[in-house]
Design a protein around this motif. Structure first.
Motif, PDB file in Angstrom:
ATOM      1  N   GLY A 120       5.570  23.810 -42.628  1.00  0.00           N
ATOM      2  CA  GLY A 120       5.575  22.349 -42.590  1.00  0.00           C
ATOM      3  C   GLY A 120       5.946  21.851 -41.203  1.00  0.00           C
ATOM      4  O   GLY A 120       6.992  22.224 -40.663  1.00  0.00           O
ATOM      5  N   LEU A 121       5.087  21.019 -40.638  1.00  0.00           N
ATOM      6  CA  LEU A 121       5.323  20.387 -39.334  1.00  0.00           C
ATOM      7  C   LEU A 121       5.804  18.970 -39.611  1.00  0.00           C
ATOM      8  O   LEU A 121       5.017  18.101 -40.000  1.00  0.00           O
ATOM      9  N   GLU A 122       7.092  18.704 -39.423  1.00  0.00           N
ATOM     10  CA  GLU A 122       7.640  17.409 -39.826  1.00  0.00           C
ATOM     11  C   GLU A 122       6.945  16.241 -39.119  1.00  0.00           C
ATOM     12  O   GLU A 122       6.643  15.228 -39.718  1.00  0.00           O
ATOM     13  N   SER A 123       6.758  16.335 -37.804  1.00  0.00           N
ATOM     14  CA  SER A 123       5.976  15.334 -37.051  1.00  0.00           C
ATOM     15  C   SER A 123       6.652  13.968 -36.966  1.00  0.00           C
ATOM     16  O   SER A 123       6.034  12.937 -37.205  1.00  0.00           O
ATOM     17  N   HIS A 124       7.925  13.977 -36.605  1.00  0.00           N
ATOM     18  CA  HIS A 124       8.627  12.737 -36.265  1.00  0.00           C
ATOM     19  C   HIS A 124       8.413  12.492 -34.769  1.00  0.00           C
ATOM     20  O   HIS A 124       9.133  13.045 -33.932  1.00  0.00           O
ATOM     21  N   PHE A 125       7.424  11.670 -34.448  1.00  0.00           N
ATOM     22  CA  PHE A 125       7.001  11.509 -33.059  1.00  0.00           C
ATOM     23  C   PHE A 125       7.529  10.219 -32.434  1.00  0.00           C
ATOM     24  O   PHE A 125       7.914   9.273 -33.125  1.00  0.00           O
ATOM     25  N   ILE A 126       7.508  10.196 -31.108  1.00  0.00           N
ATOM     26  CA  ILE A 126       7.635   8.972 -30.326  1.00  0.00           C
ATOM     27  C   ILE A 126       6.231   8.583 -29.899  1.00  0.00           C
ATOM     28  O   ILE A 126       5.420   9.447 -29.529  1.00  0.00           O
ATOM     29  N   VAL A 127       5.911   7.291 -29.958  1.00  0.00           N
ATOM     30  CA  VAL A 127       4.557   6.842 -29.671  1.00  0.00           C
ATOM     31  C   VAL A 127       4.092   7.375 -28.313  1.00  0.00           C
ATOM     32  O   VAL A 127       4.832   7.385 -27.331  1.00  0.00           O
ATOM     33  N   GLY A 128       2.869   7.888 -28.298  1.00  0.00           N
ATOM     34  CA  GLY A 128       2.280   8.427 -27.078  1.00  0.00           C
ATOM     35  C   GLY A 128       2.650   9.853 -26.778  1.00  0.00           C
ATOM     36  O   GLY A 128       2.214  10.399 -25.756  1.00  0.00           O
ATOM     37  N   GLN A 129       3.430  10.507 -27.652  1.00  0.00           N
ATOM     38  CA  GLN A 129       3.895  11.858 -27.347  1.00  0.00           C
ATOM     39  C   GLN A 129       3.467  12.902 -28.375  1.00  0.00           C
ATOM     40  O   GLN A 129       4.120  13.933 -28.537  1.00  0.00           O
ATOM     41  N   GLN A 152      -0.076   3.832 -31.091  1.00  0.00           N
ATOM     42  CA  GLN A 152       0.312   4.416 -32.370  1.00  0.00           C
ATOM     43  C   GLN A 152      -0.923   4.690 -33.221  1.00  0.00           C
ATOM     44  O   GLN A 152      -1.027   5.735 -33.871  1.00  0.00           O
ATOM     45  N   ALA A 153      -1.844   3.750 -33.221  1.00  0.00           N
ATOM     46  CA  ALA A 153      -3.081   3.946 -33.974  1.00  0.00           C
ATOM     47  C   ALA A 153      -3.845   5.164 -33.462  1.00  0.00           C
ATOM     48  O   ALA A 153      -4.383   5.957 -34.247  1.00  0.00           O
ATOM     49  N   ALA A 154      -3.891   5.317 -32.143  1.00  0.00           N
ATOM     50  CA  ALA A 154      -4.555   6.494 -31.572  1.00  0.00           C
ATOM     51  C   ALA A 154      -3.822   7.777 -31.952  1.00  0.00           C
ATOM     52  O   ALA A 154      -4.452   8.801 -32.241  1.00  0.00           O
ATOM     53  N   ASP A 155      -2.485   7.727 -31.964  1.00  0.00           N
ATOM     54  CA  ASP A 155      -1.704   8.900 -32.354  1.00  0.00           C
ATOM     55  C   ASP A 155      -2.020   9.323 -33.785  1.00  0.00           C
ATOM     56  O   ASP A 155      -2.262  10.507 -34.063  1.00  0.00           O
ATOM     57  N   ASN A 187      -5.794   1.419 -40.073  1.00  0.00           N
ATOM     58  CA  ASN A 187      -7.238   1.362 -39.848  1.00  0.00           C
ATOM     59  C   ASN A 187      -7.749   2.608 -39.139  1.00  0.00           C
ATOM     60  O   ASN A 187      -8.800   3.157 -39.479  1.00  0.00           O
ATOM     61  N   SER A 188      -6.992   3.085 -38.138  1.00  0.00           N
ATOM     62  CA  SER A 188      -7.445   4.267 -37.401  1.00  0.00           C
ATOM     63  C   SER A 188      -7.397   5.508 -38.275  1.00  0.00           C
ATOM     64  O   SER A 188      -8.224   6.414 -38.131  1.00  0.00           O
ATOM     65  N   THR A 189      -6.427   5.559 -39.196  1.00  0.00           N
ATOM     66  CA  THR A 189      -6.334   6.687 -40.112  1.00  0.00           C
ATOM     67  C   THR A 189      -7.511   6.693 -41.075  1.00  0.00           C
ATOM     68  O   THR A 189      -8.122   7.740 -41.338  1.00  0.00           O
ATOM     69  N   VAL A 190      -7.823   5.530 -41.610  1.00  0.00           N
ATOM     70  CA  VAL A 190      -8.994   5.404 -42.483  1.00  0.00           C
ATOM     71  C   VAL A 190     -10.246   5.892 -41.759  1.00  0.00           C
ATOM     72  O   VAL A 190     -11.043   6.666 -42.291  1.00  0.00           O
ATOM     73  N   SER A 191     -10.418   5.447 -40.522  1.00  0.00           N
ATOM     74  CA  SER A 191     -11.593   5.839 -39.752  1.00  0.00           C
ATOM     75  C   SER A 191     -11.613   7.339 -39.489  1.00  0.00           C
ATOM     76  O   SER A 191     -12.651   7.997 -39.644  1.00  0.00           O
TER      77      SER A 191
END
Length: 490
Positions: A239-248, A288-291, A344-348
């Motif tokens: 499991g990759l938890e994936s608590h990110f900072i935007v852009g990283q 964030q959407a791009a991430d 929206n980006s996730t849906v796409s």
């Protein structure tokens, strides 16, 4: 701890705080439409079409919040209990078990045709004091008894277990916790074998943060997984938890997933959020959407990436602000439960389309006052604050909510937009008319609950002082559900 919210994990907060200190300037991705779109189908439906799942985390407190569950039910098909299956809840004193909270999460999930990820069996944090106080020669017996009892209670009912949670230091060495001190590195193999004996059909995972890309910590996890498999330990996934900072989001995330998959293991994004330094700018929301889109694409590119779970439903109930002061806005839904650009980006990225709502227009009625938003004296002077006034059907009371999210009014051949004065994001910011420019302070979300929120500020359109008098001014204010914040456009 804030009641009803998923709490900060102490070890996690320390580790991720080091990452927060290294925020880099990242180029902003190409702009996306800010306004929420109507998805062709739900996140769960789109993920299932890709043979994946899309989940969320819920606590028993969240189950009492209808705004959260109204999203969680239709959108997500995997549930991770935020706290209810952790050791301090399930066995607060030696040999005394409490499965009521976990059972409540399971029942909700079953009623919504969702699967459940068990979280978790062994973890150095949220561990009752009695475990840390045991003589070392009693720790293994206590661990095995705990795993056996809990996994047997949920036997056949869960999709997976995070058997051991967050076992690594940042340098790739194992934590010196009560289990490691008592049993050495063998405690992990013993825990997995014990869980498998109790619930042989559950997928068994190791779960950790800051292992999403290729680095010293993920190397430690990779080497451990390889060693366990060589010993015949029934490990099924990472499991990759994936608590990110935007852009990283690490550029090596897909390659890292792939190397675990090459060992014959499933991989999953288990606790996704992407925190932003507050106040969240439009540029950061686009990043964030791009991430989010890139994370989905990485998962879809690896056949053994089985799914993604967001940690919580919405920004208002996220654990982030309470753990990382100054940060927030970390999920796909804002504090008013409205989808953000990341949705929206996730849906796409999942292969769905989105259709902007058609332009709608008419008088903008203030429900509490029974009056209409009005441009005083039909002026076209930029910076004029709008008011409410008896509805008369004139052009200075006719607004169109267009595909750009603007609320535009045209009078005497001049078109202006409702605008948060000075791009303000504080209570009392004037709502004025200003030439339309497409900026976030001119973009508005008309919500299903009757409120209208500013995309940039997240504040609600509000009649000052809840007045019902002609000439009462319109401003921005923290959303509170009052009738002076209820509107209809017709």
């Amino acid at each position: 701890m804030i009641p009803g919210r998923i709490p900060a994990r102490r070890g996690l907060a320390r580790g991720l705080a080091m990452t927060a200190a290294a925020v880099l300037a990242i180029p902003v991705a190409a702009a996306l439409t800010v306004q929420p779109a109507t998805a062709a189908t739900s996140l769960r439906g789109l993920a299932e079409a890709q043979n994946r799942y899309f989940g969320t985390a819920l606590t028993d407190g969240d189950l009492n919040n209808s705004a959260e569950t109204n999203i969680a039910g239709p959108q997500f098909d995997m549930v991770t209990p935020g706290n209810e299956m952790k050791w301090d809840t399930t066995e607060p004193s030696n040999g005394s078990y409490n499965f009521g909270p976990g059972d409540q999460i399971l029942s909700w999930a079953q009623a919504h045709n969702d699967r459940v990820r068990g979280h978790n069996l062994v973890w150095h944090s949220q561990l009752p004091g009695w475990v840390n106080s045991l003589p070392q020669n009693q720790v293994q017996g206590a661990m095995e008894a705990h795993i056996t009892t809990e996994a047997t209670h949920y036997k056949g009912k869960l999709y997976a277990w995070d058997v051991v949670n967050e076992p690594f230091n940042e340098d790739g060495s194992l934590r010196q916790d009560v289990f490691d001190k008592a049993m050495g590195t063998n405690y992990i193999a013993d825990a997995i074998r014990t869980a498998h004996a109790a619930d042989p059909n559950a997928k068994l995972y190791l779960n950790d943060y800051n292992i999403e890309g290729e680095n010293a910590k993920s190397d430690g996890m990779y080497n451990l997984a390889k060693s366990l498999l060589s010993q015949g330990v029934p490990l099924n996934g990472i499991g990759l938890e994936s608590h990110f900072i935007v852009g990283q989001v690490p550029s090596t995330m897909q390659a890292n997933m792939q190397r675990f998959a090459a060992l014959g293991l499933d991989v999953a994004v288990t606790e996704l959020d992407d925190r932003i330094q507050l106040p969240a700018s439009s540029a950061n929301l686009q990043q964030q959407a791009a991430d989010y889109a890139n994370i989905v694409k990485d998962c879809l590119a690896v056949s053994r990436c089985v799914g993604i779970s967001q940690w919580g439903v919405d920004d208002g109930n996220s654990w982030i602000p309470g753990t990382f002061p100054g940060y927030g806005a970390a999920t796909m839904y804002d504090q008013n439960f409205q989808p953000k650009p990341a949705y929206n980006s996730t849906v796409s990225a999942l292969g769905g389309g989105s259709t902007p709502p058609p332009p709608s227009g008419g008088a903008l009625h203030a429900v509490g006052a029974g009056k209409c938003v009005d441009v005083p004296n039909s002026t076209t002077t930029s910076g004029t604050q709008v008011q409410i006034y008896s509805c008369d059907g004139q052009a200075n009371q006719a607004f169109t909510h267009n595909s750009a999210g603007e609320l535009a009014v045209t009078d005497a051949g001049v078109t202006d937009c409702l605008d948060a004065n000075g791009k303000g994001t504080t209570n009392g910011t004037k709502v004025i008319i200003y030439p339309c420019n497409g900026q976030p302070n001119q973009q508005w979300t008309i919500n299903s609950n009757g409120t209208i929120t500013g995309v940039q500020s997240g504040l609600c359109l509000d009649v000052t002082g809840a007045s019902t008098a002609n000439g009462a001014l319109v401003e921005l204010w923290t959303c509170n559900g009052g009738s002076n914040q209820q509107w209809t456009l017709s």
